[in-house]
Motif scaffolding. Structure first.
Motif, PDB file in Angstrom:
ATOM      1  N   MET A 175       0.828  -1.204   0.000  1.00 32.19           N
ATOM      2  CA  MET A 175       0.000   0.000   0.000  1.00 32.19           C
ATOM      3  C   MET A 175       0.865   1.259   0.000  1.00 32.19           C
ATOM      4  N   ALA A 176       1.943   1.234   0.781  1.00 33.46           N
ATOM      5  CA  ALA A 176       2.834   2.398   0.851  1.00 33.46           C
ATOM      6  C   ALA A 176       3.496   2.663  -0.495  1.00 33.46           C
ATOM      7  N   PHE A 177       3.926   1.601  -1.178  1.00 34.12           N
ATOM      8  CA  PHE A 177       4.494   1.776  -2.514  1.00 34.12           C
ATOM      9  C   PHE A 177       3.442   2.345  -3.480  1.00 34.12           C
ATOM     10  N   SER A 178       2.206   1.875  -3.333  1.00 33.19           N
ATOM     11  CA  SER A 178       1.133   2.385  -4.195  1.00 33.19           C
ATOM     12  C   SER A 178       0.909   3.879  -3.983  1.00 33.19           C
ATOM     13  N   TRP A 179       0.921   4.319  -2.727  1.00 31.88           N
ATOM     14  CA  TRP A 179       0.745   5.743  -2.444  1.00 31.88           C
ATOM     15  C   TRP A 179       1.837   6.564  -3.120  1.00 31.88           C
ATOM     16  N   LEU A 180       3.067   6.063  -3.052  1.00 30.70           N
ATOM     17  CA  LEU A 180       4.162   6.767  -3.727  1.00 30.70           C
ATOM     18  C   LEU A 180       3.934   6.810  -5.236  1.00 30.70           C
ATOM     19  N   GLY A 181       3.456   5.690  -5.782  1.00 27.23           N
ATOM     20  CA  GLY A 181       3.198   5.629  -7.217  1.00 27.23           C
ATOM     21  C   GLY A 181       2.093   6.579  -7.648  1.00 27.23           C
ATOM     22  N   TRP A 182       1.007   6.592  -6.876  1.00 23.84           N
ATOM     23  CA  TRP A 182      -0.129   7.448  -7.248  1.00 23.84           C
ATOM     24  C   TRP A 182       0.210   8.933  -7.163  1.00 23.84           C
ATOM     25  N   ALA A 183       1.251   9.267  -6.394  1.00 26.66           N
ATOM     26  CA  ALA A 183       1.669  10.678  -6.324  1.00 26.66           C
ATOM     27  C   ALA A 183       2.137  11.181  -7.682  1.00 26.66           C
ATOM     28  N   GLN A 184       2.611  10.251  -8.546  1.00 22.36           N
ATOM     29  CA  GLN A 184       3.012  10.594  -9.906  1.00 22.36           C
ATOM     30  C   GLN A 184       4.060  11.718  -9.959  1.00 22.36           C
ATOM     31  N   LYS A 185       4.987  11.698  -9.003  1.00 22.86           N
ATOM     32  CA  LYS A 185       6.008  12.754  -9.021  1.00 22.86           C
ATOM     33  C   LYS A 185       7.426  12.217  -8.907  1.00 22.86           C
ATOM     34  N   ALA A 190       6.813   3.856 -12.252  1.00 21.39           N
ATOM     35  CA  ALA A 190       6.455   2.532 -12.769  1.00 21.39           C
ATOM     36  C   ALA A 190       7.014   1.435 -11.870  1.00 21.39           C
ATOM     37  N   GLU A 191       8.258   1.612 -11.416  1.00 18.91           N
ATOM     38  CA  GLU A 191       8.879   0.620 -10.538  1.00 18.91           C
ATOM     39  C   GLU A 191       8.194   0.572  -9.173  1.00 18.91           C
ATOM     40  N   LEU A 192       7.701   1.713  -8.698  1.00 18.63           N
ATOM     41  CA  LEU A 192       7.003   1.749  -7.414  1.00 18.63           C
ATOM     42  C   LEU A 192       5.706   0.948  -7.481  1.00 18.63           C
ATOM     43  N   PHE A 193       4.989   1.078  -8.587  1.00 26.87           N
ATOM     44  CA  PHE A 193       3.766   0.287  -8.749  1.00 26.87           C
ATOM     45  C   PHE A 193       4.094  -1.204  -8.876  1.00 26.87           C
ATOM     46  N   GLN A 194       5.184  -1.520  -9.559  1.00 25.79           N
ATOM     47  CA  GLN A 194       5.565  -2.923  -9.673  1.00 25.79           C
ATOM     48  C   GLN A 194       5.967  -3.472  -8.308  1.00 25.79           C
ATOM     49  N   ALA A 195       6.644  -2.642  -7.501  1.00 23.71           N
ATOM     50  CA  ALA A 195       6.987  -3.055  -6.141  1.00 23.71           C
ATOM     51  C   ALA A 195       5.722  -3.311  -5.325  1.00 23.71           C
ATOM     52  N   SER A 196       4.727  -2.459  -5.530  1.00 24.59           N
ATOM     53  CA  SER A 196       3.455  -2.664  -4.850  1.00 24.59           C
ATOM     54  C   SER A 196       2.846  -3.999  -5.239  1.00 24.59           C
TER      55      SER A 196
END
Length: 344
Positions: A175-185, A190-196
């Motif tokens: 979930m934490a990786f997803s939050w970072l990914g959704w920030a889009q900054k 892409a790697e953060l979402f894959q980590a999620s």
């Protein structure tokens, strides 16, 4: 020993000492100079040497290095980058593991400008990416490093009651990786979402319903690479055991697989109808209303207005406003309102 011989001996000893000291000084100076020789201004050659030896890493790091780590954001289940100026003497060397060749696809070299290069190291997987920035002065020197790992030391959210300790950490890290990914900054979005996704799948490896549903949902979101149809179905089956949303998702998979647009007729209408009925059985108001709509229009297998009305009534009792509207619509459109039979 006469005076002449004594003086000659003293002179010889003094000469030897002088020569020894001179040699020692020259050797020390040569060693010190060789240690400071730039391995290469050709960056690939430099980095191969830099990564190979901890001593080289120490010598070719700035006195103060910017270090980024991910730390928990207050008491939330999110993390955020934390940047600190760290004296190189406080760094734990080696900061980079040896790189044998740049043919490794998990090592990426990005030139920022003429004097700045960034190395992205994905060899530890998407949950443990490290990056290194180098500046060119008289030689290349390490100026900053980033760790995109979420470690238990820096991330301690409350354990989820319906999960084991390991499942809970993996799920919340996902979930934490997803939050970072959704920030889009971040460059590594892409790697953060894959980590999620990686962490959701690990949390779901023993069939945890919530983790299974989250992994399947992330696949459908398009932010992480799509899972194969078979894997997607198995995740929704695990989720459908206890979660209405899992049963609803399974119904969709039976119909359309990975096609989020839902094009064409339902591929497996019998299984899809059974799955959507399961969502109503699990207590979902939305699921009961959906079953009613399917029964009313005959979208899958059953075409039965009396069962549709029963489902709408059940959904309305559970608080679904759409079901109330559907019942009102039927009252106005039907000259004689059929009697409700049963939903399931």
């Amino acid at each position: 020993m006469n005076g002449v011989l004594k003086n000659k001996a003293s002179f010889a000893v003094a000469a030897l000492v002088s020569i020894y000291l001179s040699f020692s000084y020259t050797s020390a100076s040569a060693t010190e100079e060789s240690e400071n020789i730039c391995p290469s201004k050709n960056f690939p050659l430099f980095f191969l040497e830099f990564s190979a030896k901890a001593d080289t890493q120490k010598r070719f790091s700035l006195d103060t290095v910017k270090v980024m780590t991910l730390k928990q954001k207050g008491d939330t289940e999110q993390v955020e980058p934390f940047i600190a100026d760290v004296n190189s003497s406080e760094l734990k060397f080696p900061v980079a593991l040896p790189v044998d060749s740049f043919t490794d696809k998990n090592i990426q070299v990005v030139r920022i400008d003429k004097a700045t290069i960034r190395v992205i190291d994905k060899r530890a997987g998407n949950s443990g990416i490290k990056t290194y920035a180098f500046k060119l002065n008289s030689c290349w020197v390490l100026s900053s490093l980033e760790s995109w790992a979420i470690s238990p030391e820096n991330f301690k959210p409350p354990r989820k009651n319906d999960m084991s300790e390991s499942e809970s950490f993996l799920f919340q890290r996902a979930m934490a990786f997803s939050w970072l990914g959704w920030a889009q900054k971040y460059e590594l979005t892409a790697e953060l979402f894959q980590a999620s996704m990686d962490n959701f799948l690990l949390a779901a490896s023993n069939g945890n319903p919530e983790a299974s549903l989250a992994a399947a949902g992330l696949s459908y979101s398009g932010m992480a690479p799509k899972l194969e149809d078979e894997k997607l179905e198995s995740l929704y089956k695990a989720a459908a055991r206890t979660l209405p949303a899992g049963a609803e998702g399974l119904s969709y998979v039976y119909c359309y697989g990975n096609d989020l647009a839902g094009n064409g007729p339902c591929k497996n209408p019998i299984q899809a109808e059974q799955a959507i009925i399961s969502s109503a059985k699990l207590g979902s108001a939305e699921g009961a209303n959906t079953v009613g709509e399917y029964f009313e229009a005959g979208k899958l297998v059953t075409n039965d207005i009396s069962r549709a009305i029963a489902c709408y009534q059940l959904a309305a009792e559970r608080g679904n406003s759409d079901a109330v509207k559907n019942l009102e619509r039927l009252k106005q459109s039907e000259t004689r309102m059929p009697r409700a039979s049963y939903c399931y």
